[in-house]
Design an enzyme around this catalytic site. Structure first.
Site, PDB file in Angstrom:
ATOM      1  N   TYR A 142       0.823  -1.217   0.000  1.00 43.92           N
ATOM      2  CA  TYR A 142       0.000   0.000   0.000  1.00 43.92           C
ATOM      3  C   TYR A 142       0.854   1.265   0.000  1.00 43.92           C
ATOM      4  CZ  TYR A 142      -4.020  -3.003   1.086  1.00 43.92           C
ATOM      5  OH  TYR A 142      -4.991  -3.961   1.046  1.00 43.92           O
ATOM      6  N   LYS A 193       3.659 -15.332   1.792  1.00 42.16           N
ATOM      7  CA  LYS A 193       3.633 -16.218   0.627  1.00 42.16           C
ATOM      8  C   LYS A 193       5.064 -16.390   0.123  1.00 42.16           C
ATOM      9  CE  LYS A 193       0.246 -17.068  -2.815  1.00 42.16           C
ATOM     10  NZ  LYS A 193       0.172 -18.516  -2.597  1.00 42.16           N
ATOM     11  N   ASP A 225      -2.838 -17.989   1.448  1.00 38.84           N
ATOM     12  CA  ASP A 225      -4.035 -18.610   0.859  1.00 38.84           C
ATOM     13  C   ASP A 225      -4.519 -19.758   1.731  1.00 38.84           C
ATOM     14  OD1 ASP A 225      -1.624 -19.787   0.147  1.00 38.84           O
ATOM     15  OD2 ASP A 225      -2.302 -20.479  -1.816  1.00 38.84           O
ATOM     16  N   ASP A 249      -5.191  -7.131   5.721  1.00 38.23           N
ATOM     17  CA  ASP A 249      -6.418  -6.425   5.352  1.00 38.23           C
ATOM     18  C   ASP A 249      -7.511  -7.451   4.995  1.00 38.23           C
ATOM     19  OD1 ASP A 249      -8.167  -4.462   4.614  1.00 38.23           O
ATOM     20  OD2 ASP A 249      -7.031  -3.756   2.876  1.00 38.23           O
ATOM     21  N   ASP A 253     -10.773  -8.983   7.670  1.00 37.61           N
ATOM     22  CA  ASP A 253     -12.190  -8.848   7.321  1.00 37.61           C
ATOM     23  C   ASP A 253     -12.864 -10.211   7.273  1.00 37.61           C
ATOM     24  OD1 ASP A 253     -12.119  -6.159   7.229  1.00 37.61           O
ATOM     25  OD2 ASP A 253     -12.818  -5.946   5.162  1.00 37.61           O
TER      26      ASP A 253
END
Ligand code: NAD
Length: 371
Positions: A142, A193, A225, A249, A253
């Site tokens: 980001y 990852k 994942d 992020d 959620d």
């Protein structure tokens, strides 16, 4: 405990309504549990813009930087839609987080027994879920440079973001995760990852190095994942999940929905320790200012109040008091108190202030049972 300074920034929309209930809870702890805090208040967001022409006055930032912890309601609303971007309410909150250098975002996902049926998962999967996501908040893709949309020599447009992490950014995040794990069930799952990303390779190396300083805490590694899959398949296997900005992020959620409504979700953002050993900290509900219900007295104050619970635990070192507060929240829920956002068919929804009344009563009962 010596007196601590808390700064309450109620903000906009339902912010002042839920902050009113929080004030009562803080006063209860001061009166009944000898909590030694001074609660100062100030404006942030649209309310600050209306008064000062900026969503975060320098004087407010100074108070926030000097406080032991900041408690924030929510900011924003349609009233300020036409305001220049850098003066929007949300810009005030972003500046506050940036200036305080809050690099670790903590989002617990805990299945409150009375709300088990509002989870998106079946009871068997959700019962006993109690995990904490520790997300890196100030680095990663980001913020990484170079970034932008440009035109290539062959005429194609290119969108570019850069995932970049330095070892010290990973290290300080993992330190927070291990510390939190020590106050919980002593387990950290580091998520990246590393099978396809170089920053993930470094993340795993640094996590392993930091883990050696915490031999009493179990560390395992998981690809992001797989973590997303395990969160909905076997969420009880997790204690603390430590991950980067982007994965955090998404995963936070996802974890949030394990436990139901936005109105129940607290959060904390932590920064570096001062010389006195106190971490900079901002506690706030995950939800926004909910302009659709603002002024109606129906907002759920529990996310804000549970955020104060996190403040008791992580900034004031008062885990037993945090537990008392959480027991009282469970108590009022099991007695059937529900605001509209968590009411099921057949439940009677109560107002924000009735929820506050019930909580104060439950706190008294919980204290009596404990003593
Ligand atoms: P929101 O979280 O404010 O509301 C989403 C939905 O959840 C709404 O239907 C709302 O009524 C409901 N809801 C949220 N909190 C609730 C509570 N405590 N009790 C009962 N119901 C609740 O998100 P949004 O509608 O996307 O955003 C509204 C405003 O809030 C925007 O201006 C946005 O920028 C701002 N916002 C601020 C923050 C923050 O202050 N940290 C976070 C997100 C959004």
């Amino acid at each position: 405990m010596t007196g601590k300074r808390l700064l309450l920034l109620a903000g906009d929309g339902i912010g002042p309504e839920i902050a009113a209930e929080l004030r009562r809870v803080v006063a209860w702890f001061v009166e009944n549990r000898n909590l030694q805090v001074a609660l100062e208040e100030d404006l942030v967001g649209g309310a600050a813009y209306d008064r000062h022409g900026t969503p975060l006055a320098d004087s407010t930032l100074e108070k926030a930087s000097g406080a032991d912890a900041v408690l924030l309601g929510a900011v924003g609303g349609p009233k300020w839609d036409g305001v220049a971007r850098h003066h929007r309410p949300e810009a005030g909150l972003l500046r506050l987080r940036k200036e305080m250098d809050l690099f670790a975002n903590l989002r617990p996902a805990y299945c409150r027994p009375a709300l088990q049926s509002s989870s998106s998962l079946k009871d068997d999967y959700i019962a006993g879920v109690d995990l904490m996501i520790v997300r890196e908040l100030t680095g990663g893709v980001y913020f990484g440079e170079p970034r932008g949309v440009d035109r290539m020599p062959d005429g194609r447009r290119r969108g570019l973001d850069t995932q970049v992490y330095y070892d010290d950014e990973i290290e300080r995040l993992l330190d927070v995760a291990f510390e939190i794990a020590r106050s919980r069930r002593n387990k950290v799952t580091s998520v990246e990852k590393s099978n396809v990303m170089e920053s993930g390779v470094l993340w795993r190396q640094v996590a392993t190095e930091v883990g050696q300083r915490y031999p009493d805490v179990e560390l395992d590694h998981m690809y992001s994942d797989n973590c997303a899959m395990q969160l909905v398949r076997a969420p009880t296997r997790f204690d603390v999940i430590a991950t980067d900005n982007l994965f955090g992020d998404l995963l936070s959620d996802c974890a949030a929905m394990l436990t139901g409504s936005l109105g129940m979700l607290p959060s904390a953002s932590l920064g570096a320790r001062s010389e006195a050993g106190i971490r900079k900290a901002l506690y706030e509900p995950v939800h926004g200012s909910a302009p659709d219900i603002a002024g109606k007295g129906v907002a759920n104050p529990l996310a804000m109040i549970l955020s104060f619970g996190m403040c008791l635990r992580y900034s004031l070192g008062l885990g037993a008091e945090a537990e008392l507060l959480e027991t009282a929240v469970d108590g009022l829920l099991s007695r059937g108190f529900r605001t509209a956002d968590i009411a099921g068919p057949g439940d009677r929804a109560v107002s924000t202030s009735s929820m506050g009344d019930a909580l104060i009563e439950e706190l008294g009962d919980a204290l009596e049972r404990r003593e």
